[in-house]
Design a protein around this motif. Structure first.
Motif, PDB file in Angstrom:
ATOM      1  N   SER A 260      -8.339   7.223  -0.504  1.00 53.55           N
ATOM      2  CA  SER A 260      -7.783   7.233  -1.864  1.00 53.55           C
ATOM      3  C   SER A 260      -6.651   6.234  -2.039  1.00 53.55           C
ATOM      4  O   SER A 260      -6.177   6.006  -3.156  1.00 53.55           O
ATOM      5  CB  SER A 260      -7.278   8.634  -2.212  1.00 53.55           C
ATOM      6  OG  SER A 260      -6.146   8.970  -1.404  1.00 53.55           O
ATOM      7  N   MET A 261      -6.218   5.613  -0.947  1.00 53.84           N
ATOM      8  CA  MET A 261      -5.076   4.686  -1.014  1.00 53.84           C
ATOM      9  C   MET A 261      -5.460   3.434  -1.804  1.00 53.84           C
ATOM     10  O   MET A 261      -6.577   2.926  -1.668  1.00 53.84           O
ATOM     11  CB  MET A 261      -4.597   4.322   0.389  1.00 53.84           C
ATOM     12  CG  MET A 261      -4.127   5.511   1.190  1.00 53.84           C
ATOM     13  SD  MET A 261      -3.612   5.097   2.878  1.00 53.84           S
ATOM     14  CE  MET A 261      -1.928   4.571   2.577  1.00 53.84           C
ATOM     15  N   GLN A 262      -4.526   2.947  -2.601  1.00 55.91           N
ATOM     16  CA  GLN A 262      -4.810   1.825  -3.498  1.00 55.91           C
ATOM     17  C   GLN A 262      -3.568   0.963  -3.664  1.00 55.91           C
ATOM     18  O   GLN A 262      -2.450   1.471  -3.717  1.00 55.91           O
ATOM     19  CB  GLN A 262      -5.251   2.358  -4.873  1.00 55.91           C
ATOM     20  CG  GLN A 262      -5.601   1.289  -5.890  1.00 55.91           C
ATOM     21  CD  GLN A 262      -5.914   1.883  -7.258  1.00 55.91           C
ATOM     22  OE1 GLN A 262      -5.477   3.001  -7.568  1.00 55.91           O
ATOM     23  NE2 GLN A 262      -6.666   1.163  -8.078  1.00 55.91           N
TER      24      GLN A 262
ATOM     25  N   SER B 218      -2.085   8.286   8.982  1.00 57.90           N
ATOM     26  CA  SER B 218      -1.879   8.719   7.584  1.00 57.90           C
ATOM     27  C   SER B 218      -2.574   7.787   6.598  1.00 57.90           C
ATOM     28  O   SER B 218      -2.001   7.388   5.577  1.00 57.90           O
ATOM     29  CB  SER B 218      -0.376   8.818   7.267  1.00 57.90           C
ATOM     30  OG  SER B 218       0.246   9.769   8.093  1.00 57.90           O
ATOM     31  N   ILE B 219      -3.823   7.440   6.922  1.00 63.81           N
ATOM     32  CA  ILE B 219      -4.625   6.563   6.067  1.00 63.81           C
ATOM     33  C   ILE B 219      -5.799   7.359   5.511  1.00 63.81           C
ATOM     34  O   ILE B 219      -6.494   8.055   6.263  1.00 63.81           O
ATOM     35  CB  ILE B 219      -5.151   5.346   6.846  1.00 63.81           C
ATOM     36  CG1 ILE B 219      -3.982   4.466   7.310  1.00 63.81           C
ATOM     37  CG2 ILE B 219      -6.126   4.532   6.001  1.00 63.81           C
ATOM     38  CD1 ILE B 219      -4.400   3.327   8.211  1.00 63.81           C
ATOM     39  N   ASP B 220      -6.016   7.264   4.206  1.00 62.61           N
ATOM     40  CA  ASP B 220      -7.207   7.895   3.623  1.00 62.61           C
ATOM     41  C   ASP B 220      -7.786   6.982   2.551  1.00 62.61           C
ATOM     42  O   ASP B 220      -7.134   6.042   2.073  1.00 62.61           O
ATOM     43  CB  ASP B 220      -6.889   9.277   3.038  1.00 62.61           C
ATOM     44  CG  ASP B 220      -5.911   9.201   1.878  1.00 62.61           C
ATOM     45  OD1 ASP B 220      -6.324   8.753   0.783  1.00 62.61           O
ATOM     46  OD2 ASP B 220      -4.734   9.587   2.049  1.00 62.61           O
TER      47      ASP B 220
ATOM     48  N   LEU C 125       0.806  -1.219   0.000  1.00 59.09           N
ATOM     49  CA  LEU C 125       0.000   0.000   0.000  1.00 59.09           C
ATOM     50  C   LEU C 125       0.840   1.271   0.000  1.00 59.09           C
ATOM     51  O   LEU C 125       0.512   2.230  -0.691  1.00 59.09           O
ATOM     52  CB  LEU C 125      -0.929   0.006   1.217  1.00 59.09           C
ATOM     53  CG  LEU C 125      -2.097   0.994   1.177  1.00 59.09           C
ATOM     54  CD1 LEU C 125      -3.010   0.718  -0.015  1.00 59.09           C
ATOM     55  CD2 LEU C 125      -2.903   0.926   2.464  1.00 59.09           C
ATOM     56  N   THR C 126       1.931   1.281   0.758  1.00 62.32           N
ATOM     57  CA  THR C 126       2.731   2.507   0.886  1.00 62.32           C
ATOM     58  C   THR C 126       4.005   2.491   0.058  1.00 62.32           C
ATOM     59  O   THR C 126       4.604   3.538  -0.176  1.00 62.32           O
ATOM     60  CB  THR C 126       3.126   2.738   2.357  1.00 62.32           C
ATOM     61  OG1 THR C 126       4.011   1.680   2.771  1.00 62.32           O
ATOM     62  CG2 THR C 126       1.900   2.770   3.255  1.00 62.32           C
TER      63      THR C 126
ATOM     64  N   ILE D  45      -8.562   0.929  -0.764  1.00 66.11           N
ATOM     65  CA  ILE D  45      -8.703   0.552   0.639  1.00 66.11           C
ATOM     66  C   ILE D  45     -10.155   0.693   1.101  1.00 66.11           C
ATOM     67  O   ILE D  45     -10.867   1.628   0.708  1.00 66.11           O
ATOM     68  CB  ILE D  45      -7.769   1.405   1.525  1.00 66.11           C
ATOM     69  CG1 ILE D  45      -7.689   0.817   2.937  1.00 66.11           C
ATOM     70  CG2 ILE D  45      -8.208   2.871   1.562  1.00 66.11           C
ATOM     71  CD1 ILE D  45      -6.597   1.440   3.800  1.00 66.11           C
TER      72      ILE D  45
END
Length: 303
Positions: free
Chosen positions: A279-281, A275-277, A205-206, A260
């Motif tokens: 829009s994360m993919q 720091s999670i939103d 993810l990151t 997510i």
């Protein structure tokens, strides 16, 4: 003459450590006189035996001190007892990224080290201390135990890992939390972990690349999976430690496009701190889609 004597003492000290109490007569005599402490000691050693990495030194270091790891070098764990309790002390280099919630303190010495002490009392279940110890073991920071990352995985046979996991899953002496933690340790070793590294190239993810910060998990849990699914690397996921914890608890998942999905149990405040939103993919391989669907269904994300 003194130099020769010191050399002999040094050699003797290196041979002292042994898990065999028959070779530590004074220690065994003391424990035999204090059977309640002996029971607590055996309980602690039995708990840690499930995690021990055999390639590292361990055993009775001196009277009533049991150690895992090298003496005064690198990550290590010791158990020291008296008539009322035993103290487990974990020592880690301060350069390690240690989660703040584990409550390690910095020890002012050179090189700097971080220490954590946990008290286990005689005739007590010590549930909170064991839970804390399990959390530390699950971080993969303590090299001498099998949760460690800095071990020679080349000497660990895949069949041994699979056999160990089967024993863990089938054990009647472990609760589900302990089983999950131990299975996670095992799937983080050997060819399976190497395959996940190759598929995901870092945190899915990151994009974080540091191997020590990543955790390997099955998407469809080991206990829910068929035999062929257990060894399928496309049923695996690499995530940064905080994301892995959320994924394991079903607090996050991912839709068919890799976006997510976030449980309503996590507050906006905590999401911001992590720091999670939305829009994360992640870029999910086609072979992983069915496994991820099982995860969504299990935790109520599939509508």
């Amino acid at each position: 003459m003194n130099d020769k004597k010191n050399t002999n003492l040094s050699k003797l000290k290196k041979t002292e450590r042994t898990p065999d109490l028959t070779k530590r007569k004074k220690t065994k005599e003391w424990l035999d006189k204090h059977p309640k402490v002996y029971e607590l000691t055996k309980e602690l050693l039995g708990f840690l035996e499930k995690y021990r990495e055999p390639s590292f030194p361990y055993g009775w270091y001196n009277n009533l001190v049991f150690k895992y790891g090298r003496d005064s070098v690198g990550p290590r764990l010791s158990i020291k007892c008296n008539q009322s309790h035993c103290v487990v002390k974990i020592t880690l280099p301060v350069i390690k990224r240690i989660p703040s919630e584990l409550n390690f303190s910095i020890k002012s010495k050179k090189p700097a080290e971080s220490e954590l002490k946990m008290k286990f009392e005689v005739e007590s279940k010590n549930k909170a201390s064991y839970e804390h110890l399990l959390k530390v073991l699950s971080t993969n920071l303590i090299t001498p135990l099998s949760a460690g990352k800095h071990i020679d995985v080349g000497v660990i046979q895949e069949a041994t890992i699979d056999e160990a996991i089967d024993k863990i899953v089938g054990s009647k002496n472990l609760d589900e939390t302990e089983k999950d933690a131990l299975v996670k340790v095992r799937i983080g070793q050997g060819k399976y972990r190497a395959a996940l590294d190759d598929i995901w190239k870092g945190c899915a993810l990151t994009g974080i690349k540091c191997r020590d910060l990543l955790r390997a998990s099955h998407i469809k849990a080991w206990r829910d999976a068929e035999a062929h699914e257990r060894i399928d690397p496309f049923n695996g996921l690499l995530l940064a430690a905080h994301l892995d914890a959320l994924f394991d608890k079903g607090l996050i998942s991912f839709d068919s496009n890799g976006f997510i999905l976030i449980s309503g149990l996590i507050s906006e405040t905590d999401l911001n701190k992590l720091s999670i939103d939305k829009s994360m993919q992640l870029k999910m391989p086609p072979e992983t889609h069915e496994y991820m669907k099982c995860h969504r269904e299990k935790y109520g994300f599939e509508y």
